[in-house]
Write a protein that holds these residues in place. Structure first.
Motif, PDB file in Angstrom:
ATOM      1  N   ARG A   1       0.831  -1.208   0.000  1.00 53.56           N
ATOM      2  CA  ARG A   1       0.000   0.000   0.000  1.00 53.56           C
ATOM      3  C   ARG A   1       0.858   1.248   0.000  1.00 53.56           C
ATOM      4  O   ARG A   1       0.359   2.357  -0.141  1.00 53.56           O
ATOM      5  N   ARG A   2       2.118   1.076   0.211  1.00 53.73           N
ATOM      6  CA  ARG A   2       3.018   2.211   0.176  1.00 53.73           C
ATOM      7  C   ARG A   2       3.790   2.287  -1.144  1.00 53.73           C
ATOM      8  O   ARG A   2       4.720   3.042  -1.273  1.00 53.73           O
TER       9      ARG A   2
ATOM     10  N   ARG B   1       1.965   6.048  -3.693  1.00 56.56           N
ATOM     11  CA  ARG B   1       1.506   6.162  -2.306  1.00 56.56           C
ATOM     12  C   ARG B   1       2.701   6.091  -1.360  1.00 56.56           C
ATOM     13  O   ARG B   1       2.641   5.523  -0.292  1.00 56.56           O
TER      14      ARG B   1
ATOM     15  N   SER C   1      -3.584   4.080   1.601  1.00 56.88           N
ATOM     16  CA  SER C   1      -2.180   3.737   1.871  1.00 56.88           C
ATOM     17  C   SER C   1      -2.059   3.020   3.204  1.00 56.88           C
ATOM     18  O   SER C   1      -1.008   2.551   3.575  1.00 56.88           O
TER      19      SER C   1
END
Lengths: 631, 99, 185, 446, 409, 256
Positions: free
Chosen positions: A366-367, A447, A536
């Motif tokens: 998510r990053r 993100r 994120s």
């Protein structure tokens, strides 16, 4: 059987490297990695040489053996430390040494900042040696040595960064869970020795024709336990996710390409046992089917890129086990999937490592996002692997997975339909979560956290990835061309080369169904992640399924509830029993003795010599007794 | 002469050793008497081995030697320790068992 | 002394005397008894390759007086050292010889004072007096060779006793010092 | 009733029984007391007649196993009364006593004494340069011969026979040179107040240069015998440790001090005899152990050779100059050139004093029988002997005989370090430690 | 016919003659050895050495012996008389006994009787030698104890500890020989070397360990701590004089010759000629083998002299450390290696496996040794250690240029 | 069937009495070292008996192990523990000695008569057959097959014993002994420099040199710290008063 004297070098070279690096200590820091890589590569060279030798011989003489020394020689029990290289082994040998060498090369760069790089390479070499011993051993006992060896190497490598308690715990967890599987293997060996009187592959095969079904079933089940342990299959799968604590090359080599496939190897190597024990075979299939879904579900929920890949591995190995459990029809396909998987999964792991390398060791997908622009090579290689794993033709995964699905449908009856549908479902989910990985990492929006500067990895890292990517593109086609691999492996599986030929669906139909399933999976994933905004941070208000999946389908809780709690209860019960019953008795005796002692102590002077005199008198009494008796 | 004579010698030596253990006060000498007894036993074993025509007796004697060596090593270490603390090697002084 | 004293007198004895004397003189082990300046010259005799006392079989300087034959008192003997010296001499086994090396050991030399024994013959019997302050190694070698002759002529058994008696008689008959009236009287 | 005596608990009797009052002790001191149990110790007497105590040194050792726990040094076994004897001789005759103190370094004894007397006389600057140069050369030669004994016997005492013989070979070369110059191998009484007793024989400087060449070559052999030998290093490295604090506390000088890292050399610090005009280096080591001292001595040999070479050059330039102070009231009247009969003074000299000058005869008579007078006062002069600072403290009451002469003998001071260097080591280390101090008992006891 | 069978046919008188010959050889060899040692050492030290008694001083050691015999025999008052007398006898007789099993020649013709110059051939000959020497130690220990004074007691204890520890190393070094010869009999070991190659080549580490421990075992320089003149005056024989001392002297040298002879027998092919020189039993066999034997013994004796001439003495703790922490572990490891190699060979493992094993061992040893090297740490500092300041003022270093010879600043 | 040759009989009748006498002597002599020597002799005779009885290997091992190692250990300990103390042979526990002697006589008599009566049912075989391949080989055969388990057990026992002895005899110091270097450094940093140069040595000038005689101070009294504290603690100290010069005049007068 033909004998060859150079088999031992396959193992000896990496083992030698490990010895040197471990003994030489810090002085080897400068050249240790080079030596290890060179030795691994030369082992690969020896493997190629063996292959060429093998190809030059007629089919029935292709298996070669080498007796090293007489290991155990007790009465009728004889075990020679011997090596066996047949068509099955050579596949593994080349996979292990080939992929291993690539990962060595990758690690040179990946680990260049670690001050213990030399130790890392020593462990890598140790692992390669052990794994080669595993696949080259000509008896279960030799295999067991290698089995334990890879367990050790895996333990050392997972816990390589053992300064961090979490990583140390992960390695311990892997070790312990593996131990359960190992118990299975040792039981299997013991049962084999007790009932069949031998532990060599050839001996067991011979004896399996005449042995009782019960014994073979027991052996088979135990072997399955072993396989589930090493290959992270249900119910012993929990360690694999945590094992991602190790350096990424380790994950690629051990937990994707080689070690985890040892279970598949074991089952296929023991094909004669499973062929003779249908119950055990059925269990294999069930385990495989469960795991492939299990792994796939977990994969959908993981945000950690490596854990997602690990779940995928679990699932893919489920396919292999499933294939292996389908009997002679599936063996070759299982192996094929194993080999292709070895390529694309290793490549993807390396890609993941490359991404982490570029993202300051960030593992949360998510990053990530939009890394395509920054890491084109990684993107391409990873993408090729991705296409392979979801089974898009003409990539490797398509051929192998498709064949397994097909064979599953062909298993016949309800079983066939169940298994086939499972496999199909698995393919769809696979497509979903792999696309998710792909999208989240490479194509969706950025993100990142602050201070991230994604960049492409150095050549030493992307070169192995590229080679593996090429492998994941081509191997499937190569293996299936004229049933090359199946024919190649046929002699290993003995007489029953041709299985049942009744098809539930035509192959083309199955392929079509699979492609449709894949397309659905991909489509959902793209909708969900590419086209909509992704948080994120993982959202918390999600469905129960997601939550369970995030918790690895409750596998740890399951273990805790089923094994740990009752164990603790039992222990505390025993302690209490010990205290009241045993100690009480002891104390009672003690008290009695004290009372008696208080009376008797008056006769004791404390002089050793007077005791000696008493002993002497006692001896006289004894001898006098004898004297009288023998009168 | 017959081999039984060795057994007589063995018996006599054993008896002397036994008396020594009872009579002498110096712990080291007592220990030596124990060694004498072990040796006497060994002589019997060797003689039995000869009488029976098998080597098992000699093997047992061999083991006895090893055990005797162990005993001496530990025993003497104990004596030295006792000597360190009490400046005496007399076993009568080490009569703490009484209390 | 050893077994040679048990022999009867006669031709046999004189042969044995000759042989014993030869053996004794050719294997004369000195005790290490260095005191002062002369000790360095004694060491030079023993250690300097130029002099090399080992030619006479004397390189085995014996640390233990029990095995030594010859005590070379090399240097001044202080009052404090005198009892030690005598003790060493007593520990040596017969036959034993003493060379008083240097002026100080022989007579106190230039140190005619409270601290120095005026001649080591006050403490032990001396066979050879060697003058010099300190004597050069060559002088010491000369003294040793002279001692060799002396040892070679040593009598054994009854002959030895006879000589001892003779010497004692001569000493008894000698004029007491108190009655002497000059060097020649 | 038995009474207990306990150092930490006193007891007194009361009507209710015995009352103990426990005073308790410092735990650390208790522990260290236990640690130093004296049960298994033996006392061994070493010397005064022992092969490794450098003459008549006596050592009383307390051993625990092989470890030395206490060392007492016993001296006085060679007490000769030299300082007392000097009080009964005239100023010149005293030299013959002084030279016999440290019998390995006679020239240094003489020079120290003569420098002190010259100071009292106030003629320090009148001593001819040639005499000073000869003194320097002789001292450096003597330093070599002394170090040779130190190294040779030191090695022998540690069990190496070879170096002893090699060292004595070189020492003999030096002694032969001495003999040629002074007529004696040892105890020469060559340096006299005001100069030296006689000039060098003709062509001596050439010979000296030969000797230097030979020695330089031989020293290489000697070094090869020991430096780098594993056993030798094991026996010397870290043994007999004495740091700078110990050295200064005990007043230790010479190679022992320099081995602790202090470049203290009187030849540089307080130059005498014109040492400031020579080029040489002070040798130090920083190991403060036996090995360091050994290295310092080895390296000093080379420096001595350098000085000797320079001295020989200077002597060539000063050829024909006097070697005794010009003042006839002090200088020994004779020229000490051999007469025709091979004995005594030269005929010219006899002719001069007997025939031409009555005053000369009287002067000669007074000087020889009574000696010169030295102004009342006291003086202290020090030289750097092979063992350290060797100094004479001379007191005069204005007469022809010294009132008191005291020598500051380096061996005596250095010997104090024996127990510091040995305690805590092994028995065999004492030998190495004492050998590294290189004490000469003649100097210690005087 | 093996040597054992050959010797089995000896009649009694031949055995007696041989016993006398062995005794004579030992004594004469000792006399010669003492003389040789003194001469050779003298040469090493630029001297001449004894040259007055007899031609070239050959009779020097004889005169020493006779002189000692003629000296007064003292038994100190504090001594334990009986033991004091027994000790030198034990020491001497035991080292002579060791010679009984040394094969000094091949088959020779002795008074018309075919035999070999070897008193007896025990199947456990080498063990026998170890047994006999272990009794010989009694001589030293008892001498030290019975003298009733400190230095001899210390010397006796030191020397017995030393001999015992080095006997362990020696015994271990012999095990490899046993493994290779498959026998403990001296003559078999010689024969096996004749068939293959000298053990000194194959078992080089054993050979080195043996040579070192034989020096330690005989109390010779640089391991002569028991009689270290510099420390203990004369060690265990300080109080001995006259014949008793001569016996110790004799024992020391016979011991040296005995261990040299054993070394010759076990490692240098015994009485056989150098291989490859074309010497056969027929040509220059027989009594000529005695010459070979003594040539080799003398080689070892020369090593003894060489060591004595060139090395300082070790310190006691260093010496024991060397024995227990270096020699014994190394020989243990070496035995393991030899045994493994031997088993590999007998099990018919391929040559490559054996070579790989050997190479692996070599590499491990090298790696370990280099590790040890690394740990060496130099202690050097004249700097004042931290902590309390000294009570006495320490001057600051004067501004004088100086050369630091120990490599510091 | 075994026939015993005359040489063996001669050897037996010569050595057996000697060994018994030596054993008795071991019991009766006062000095422990003599006991040890006599026991060593008994062991050597036993070794000879072994060899005579075709147990060559055992005989040699007996010498190596017992005489060479065990008895040497005894001697070592004897020298460490009270070197020249003679034991008193008087009995301290009343009544023990007569009991012991009677018991011994009874014990010995019973044993001997038992042996005399014992019947084996066959004649002695002798070891010729068993030793046909060699005594060592035969023993090895047995040791490494039938008795391999006891062999391993005994070997582990031996290692345990060696370790145990080391642990027992190891003298644990409460504080590690300071090295020479540490001592030398501490010496000059202590509270007092009074003893920096070491302690005075004992002995009275020219009269007595022994280490147990305190030196005399200028006033004629004994210097207390001139002899070792250990000797003082043990009480091994002579009175130096007997070496004092009574007539020393300690008064100082001005010299003119």
């Amino acid at each position: 059987m033909t004998t060859s004297t150079s088999l031992v070098y396959l193992i000896a070279l990496p083992l030698f490297g490990a010895t040197i690096l471990l003994l030489a200590g810090r002085r080897a820091d400068k050249w240790g990695h080079l030596l290890a890589t060179a030795l691994s590569a030369s082992s690969f060279g020896v493997g190629l040489y063996q292959l060429s030798q093998m190809l030059s011989r007629p089919t029935e003489e292709r298996a070669v053996g080498q007796k090293l020394f007489s290991w155990i020689n007790v009465g009728t029990f004889n075990v020679d430390a011997g090596l066996l290289l047949d068509q099955l082994s050579i596949c593994f040998v080349l996979l292990i040494t080939g992929v291993g060498t690539l990962i060595h090369i990758y690690s040179i760069s990946y680990m260049s900042h670690d001050e213990n790089r030399r130790r890392f390479f020593a462990y890598l070499n140790l692992f390669i040696a052990a794994m080669l011993l595993l696949v080259l051993g000509d008896s279960y006992l030799n295999l067991y040595v290698g089995w334990e060896g890879v367990g050790l190497a895996s333990y050392l490598l997972i816990g390589f960064w053992n300064q961090k308690p979490a990583y140390a715990t992960a390695s311990k967890k892997a070790f312990v869970m593996n131990r359960i599987g190992d118990m299975g293997l040792s039981f299997a060996i013991m049962i084999a020795f007790a009932t069949l009187g031998t532990v060599s592959f050839s001996g067991v095969e011979e004896a399996s024709h005449t042995a009782s079904k019960a014994a073979l079933t027991a052996i088979g089940v135990m072997l399955l336990v072993a396989a589930t342990g090493k290959s992270a299959q249900f119910p012993l799968q929990a360690w694999l996710g945590d094992a991602m604590a190790g350096p990424t090359p380790v994950s690629a080599l051990i937990h994707a390409a080689t070690m985890v496939t040892a279970g598949v190897y074991l089952i296929i190597r023991s094909n004669f046992i499973f062929d003779a024990a249908p119950t055990a075979q059925l269990l294999v299939v069930i385990v495989g089917a469960i795991t492939l879904l299990f792994g796939a579900f977990i994969g959908t929920a993981k945000d950690d890129i490596k854990k997602a890949l690990a779940a995928s591995t679990m699932s893919q190995i489920g396919y292999m086990i499933l294939g292996a459990g389908l009997g002679p029809a599936g063996y070759a396909f299982a192996i094929m999937h194993l080999l292709t998987h070895g390529f694309f999964k290793a490549g993807m792991f390396l890609g993941a490592g490359s991404v982490m390398h570029g993202m300051n060791d960030q593992v949360d997908m998510r990053r990530y996002g939009a890394l395509r622009k920054f890491m084109p090579i990684t993107f391409i290689t990873f993408g090729l692997g991705y296409l392979a794993i979801i089974g898009v033709p003409p990539f490797a995964g398509f051929y192998s997975k498709d064949l397994i699905i097909e064979t599953a449908f062909n298993a016949g009856g309800v079983k066939g339909i169940l298994l086939g549908s499972t496999a199909l479902l698995g393919a769809a989910i696979t497509a979903f979560y792999m696309t998710r990985v792909m999208v989240l990492t490479f194509t969706s929006k950025e993100r990142w956290e602050e201070n991230q500067h994604p960049h492409e990895s150095p050549i030493l890292m992307w070169l192995p990835m590229a080679i593996l990517a090429i492998g994941s593109v081509t191997t499937g086609f190569l293996f299936t061309r004229g049933d090359a691999l199946a024919n190649w492996l046929n002699p290993v599986f003995g007489e029953h080369g041709e299985g049942h030929e009744e098809h539930l669906f035509e192959p083309i139909v199955v392929s079509g169904m699979a492609l449709v399933a894949v397309a659905i999976g991909v489509a959902i994933a793209i909708m969900k992640y590419q086209l909509s905004e992704v948080d994120s941070v993982a959202p918390q208000n999600v469905s129960i399924f997601t939550r369970i999946a995030r918790k690895d389908l409750m596998q740890d809780s399951f273990n805790e509830a089923v094994f740990m709690r009752p164990g603790q209860k039992l222990t505390s019960l025993l302690v209490r029993g010990d205290e009241s019953v045993v100690d009480g008795a002891v104390r009672g005796i003690g008290r009695t003795a004290l009372g008696a002692g208080a009376v008797l102590r008056k006769t004791q002077t404390g002089f050793a010599r007077s005791y000696a005199a008493l002993i002497l008198i006692g001896a006289i009494a004894l001898i006098a007794g004898i004297w009288v008796v023998t009168q | 002469m017959n081999p039984y004579n060795y057994l007589y010698v063995s018996a006599i030596l054993f008896t002397i050793g036994a008396v020594g253990v009872v009579v002498r006060r110096n712990a080291i000498v007592v220990f030596m008497c124990v060694e004498l007894m072990l040796n006497a036993a060994n002589l019997s074993f060797v003689t039995f081995s000869r009488i029976n025509g098998t080597l098992d007796g000699q093997v047992v004697a061999f083991f006895t030697m090893v055990v005797a060596a162990c005993e001496v090593v530990v025993g003497l270490a104990i004596i030295v320790t006792i000597y360190r603390s009490r400046r005496s090697a007399s076993i009568d002084d080490a009569s703490l068992l009484k209390r | 002394m050893g077994l040679e004293d048990k022999l009867p007198s006669g031709i046999l004895l004189s042969t044995v005397e000759g042989l014993a004397g030869y053996m004794r003189k050719s294997s004369l082990w000195p005790a290490t008894f260095g005191l002062a300046c002369c000790a360095i010259e004694m060491m030079a005799l023993g250690s300097a390759p130029k002099h090399d006392i080992s030619r006479f079989g004397m390189e085995r300087f014996s640390a233990s007086p029990r095995q030594a034959d010859l005590m070379i008192v090399a240097g001044r003997v202080s009052q404090k050292m005198a009892p030690v010296l005598r003790q060493i001499y007593d520990q040596m086994t017969a036959p034993k010889w003493v060379i008083s090396m240097g002026a100080c050991a022989s007579s106190g030399g230039m140190f005619n004072n409270y601290a120095i024994v005026q001649g080591v013959d006050h403490i032990v019997p001396v066979d050879i007096y060697l003058p010099g302050c300190p004597p050069r190694p060559e002088q010491l070698m000369d003294a040793i060779i002279k001692l060799h002759t002396l040892i070679g002529d040593t009598k054994l058994g009854p002959n030895r006793e006879a000589i001892i008696k003779e010497v004692e008689l001569a000493a008894l008959n000698a004029k007491p010092t108190i009655q002497m009236k000059g060097l020649l009287a | 009733m038995t009474t207990y005596s306990d150092p930490y608990a006193s007891s007194r009797e009361t009507t209710e029984g015995t009352v103990f009052s426990v005073t308790g002790g410092d735990w650390d001191s208790l522990v260290s007391e236990i640690g130093e149990s004296k049960e298994e110790r033996i006392i061994v007497n070493m010397g005064p007649q022992h092969p490794s105590t450098h003459g008549v040194l006596r050592l009383v050792l307390e051993l625990e196993g092989e470890t030395v726990t206490e060392v007492r040094t016993g001296i006085g076994y060679l007490h000769t009364g030299i300082e007392k004897n000097i009080e009964f001789r005239n100023w010149t005759q005293a030299v013959t006593f002084a030279t016999r103190m440290d019998y390995l370094a006679p020239i240094f004894n003489e020079t120290a004494y003569c420098l002190a007397v010259e100071k009292l006389l106030g003629i320090t600057n009148d001593v001819p340069e040639r005499a000073s140069v000869i003194r320097v050369m002789m001292m450096e030669l003597n330093r070599i011969s002394s170090h040779m004994v130190a190294l040779g016997t030191g090695a022998l005492e540690l069990g190496a026979m070879g170096p002893m013989f090699f060292a004595f070979r070189d020492r003999e070369i030096v002694l032969d040179t001495f003999e040629e110059i002074t007529g004696l191998r040892m105890n020469m009484a060559y340096v006299r107040p005001g100069g030296v007793s006689q000039d060098l024989p003709a062509g001596m400087t050439v010979k000296i240069r030969d000797v230097v060449k030979t020695l330089r070559k031989n020293f290489e052999d000697n070094a090869k015998l020991l430096i780098g030998n594993t056993i030798w290093m094991k026996r010397t490295e870290g043994i007999g440790y004495l740091d700078l604090a110990g050295c200064t506390t005990l007043g230790i000088t010479g190679p022992v001090l320099r081995s602790a890292g202090l470049p203290w050399d009187l030849r540089k610090m307080q130059p005498y005899c014109g040492y400031e005009n020579y080029e040489f280096e002070v040798i130090t080591a920083d190991t403060a152990d036996v090995y360091g001292r050994f290295l310092v001595r080895m390296a000093e040999l080379e420096q001595s050779l350098r000085i000797i070479e320079q001295a020989a050059d200077k002597l060539d330039k000063l050829e024909g100059q006097p070697v005794m102070v010009a003042d006839k009231k002090i200088a020994w009247p004779a020229q000490l050139a051999l007469g025709a009969d091979g004995l005594g003074n030269s005929l010219e000299h006899i002719r001069e004093i007997m025939g031409t000058s009555m005053e000369s005869l009287i002067h000669h008579f007074k000087l020889v029988t009574e000696g010169f007078r030295v102004p009342a006062g006291q003086a202290y002069a020090a030289v750097e002997s092979p063992r350290g600072e060797l100094a004479a403290h001379v007191v005069s009451d204005g007469g022809t005989r010294p009132y008191r002469v005291h020598f500051r003998e380096p061996s005596f001071n250095n010997l104090q370090s024996t127990s510091a260097m040995s305690e805590g080591g092994m028995v065999a280390d004492i030998i190495g430690a004492v050998a590294s101090i290189d004490p000469v008992m003649g100097g210690v006891d005087r | 016919m093996t040597t054992a069978e050959l010797l089995g046919t000896d009649p009694g008188w031949i055995i007696a003659v041989k016993a006398v010959m062995v005794f004579g050889i030992c004594v004469v060899a000792t006399l010669m050895a003492v003389w040789t040692e003194r001469r050779v050492l003298a040469k090493m030290q630029l001297r001449t050495g004894p040259n007055r008694v007899g031609p070239a001083g050959l009779l020097q050691s004889l005169s020493d012996g006779v002189k000692l015999a003629l000296k007064e025999d003292i038994i100190p008052a504090a001594a334990d008389k009986v033991v004091f007398i027994i000790a030198p006898i034990i020491a001497t007789s035991m080292c002579f006994m060791a010679f009984a099993v040394i094969p000094m020649t091949g088959v020779v013709n002795l008074f018309g009787h075919k035999t070999a110059l070897q008193l007896t051939d025990l199947p456990v000959g080498v063990l026998y030698i170890l047994a006999v020497t272990s009794i010989g130690v009694y001589g030293v220990v008892l001498a030290g104890w019975s003298s009733g004074s400190t230095y001899p007691l210390l010397g006796g204890l030191r020397s017995s500890a030393q001999v015992i520890s080095y006997e362990v190393a020696m015994g271990l070094s012999l095990v490899a020989v046993f493994i290779y010869a498959s026998s403990m009999s001296t003559s078999d070991i010689v024969a096996s070397q004749h068939q293959h190659i000298w053990n000194a080549v194959v078992l080089f580490p054993s050979f080195v360990i043996y040579v070192i421990s034989m020096v330690g075992e005989t109390n010779r320089a640089p391991f002569d701590l028991a009689e270290a003149e510099g420390e203990l005056v004369g060690g265990f024989h300080t109080e001995y004089s006259s014949l008793k001392f001569a016996l110790f002297f004799l024992a020391e040298y016979v011991n040296i010759i005995a261990v040299s002879a054993l070394a010759t027998t076990l490692f240098l092919g015994g009485y056989h000629a150098l291989p490859g020189l074309g010497f056969t039993e027929q040509w220059l066999g027989g009594w000529f083998t005695l010459i070979w034997f003594f040539a080799k013994v003398n080689l070892f004796f020369f090593i003894f002299m060489w060591l004595r001439g060139s090395l300082p003495r070790l310190r006691y703790d260093q010496f024991m450390k060397f024995g227990w922490k270096v020699l014994i572990p190394v020989s243990l490891i070496w035995i393991l290696i030899v045994a493994s190699l031997r088993v590999l060979q007998q099990e018919g493992a391929p040559r490559s496996a054996i070579l790989a094993f050997a190479a692996g061992v070599v590499i491990i040893v090298m790696a370990m040794s280099s590790l040890v090297e690394r740990n060496k740490e130099k202690v050097r500092s004249a700097d004042l250690p931290l902590g309390e300041a000294p009570n006495f003022p320490v001057p600051s270093l004067p501004n004088v240029q100086s050369i630091n010879v120990s490599g510091g600043k | 069937m075994l026939t015993i040759q005359t040489p063996e009989a001669v050897m037996f009748w010569f050595l057996a009495p000697l060994s018994v006498i030596a054993a008795l002597g071991m019991l009766l002599v006062k000095k422990a070292v003599h006991s040890a020597l006599l026991l060593a002799w008994v062991m050597i005779t036993l070794a000879i008996f072994y060899i005579a009885q075709d147990a060559l290997f055992l005989g040699i091992v007996q010498i190596v192990v017992y005489t060479g190692a065990v008895m040497m250990l005894f001697l070592f300990i004897l020298m460490l523990v009270g070197v020249d103390a003679s034991d008193s042979l008087t009995e301290t526990i009343p009544g023990l000695r007569p009991i012991a002697i009677t018991a011994a006589l009874g014990f010995g008599g019973l044993l001997v008569s038992l042996i005399g009566r014992a019947k084996l049912g066959h004649d002695a075989y002798g070891l010729t057959a068993a030793n046909s391949e060699g005594n060592v080989q035969g023993l090895a055969q047995l040791l490494f097959s039938t008795y391999v388990w006891p062999f391993e057990v005994v070997s582990s026992l031996l290692i345990t014993a060696a370790l145990g002895a080391m642990v027992l005899a190891h003298h644990q110091r409460a504080v590690p002994r300071a090295t020479q270097r540490e001592q030398a450094i501490a010496r000059f940093r202590g509270a007092s420099l009074g003893s920096a140069a070491g302690l005075p040595n004992p002995g009275v000038f020219a009269r007595h040199n022994a280490v147990d005689v305190p030196a005399l101070l200028p006033d004629g009294s004994a210097a207390p710290n001139s002899i070792s504290a250990t000797l003082k603690a043990r009480g091994d100290m002579l009175d130096s008063a007997q070496f004092e010069l009574g007539e020393v005049d300690n008064t100082v007068t001005e010299e003119k």
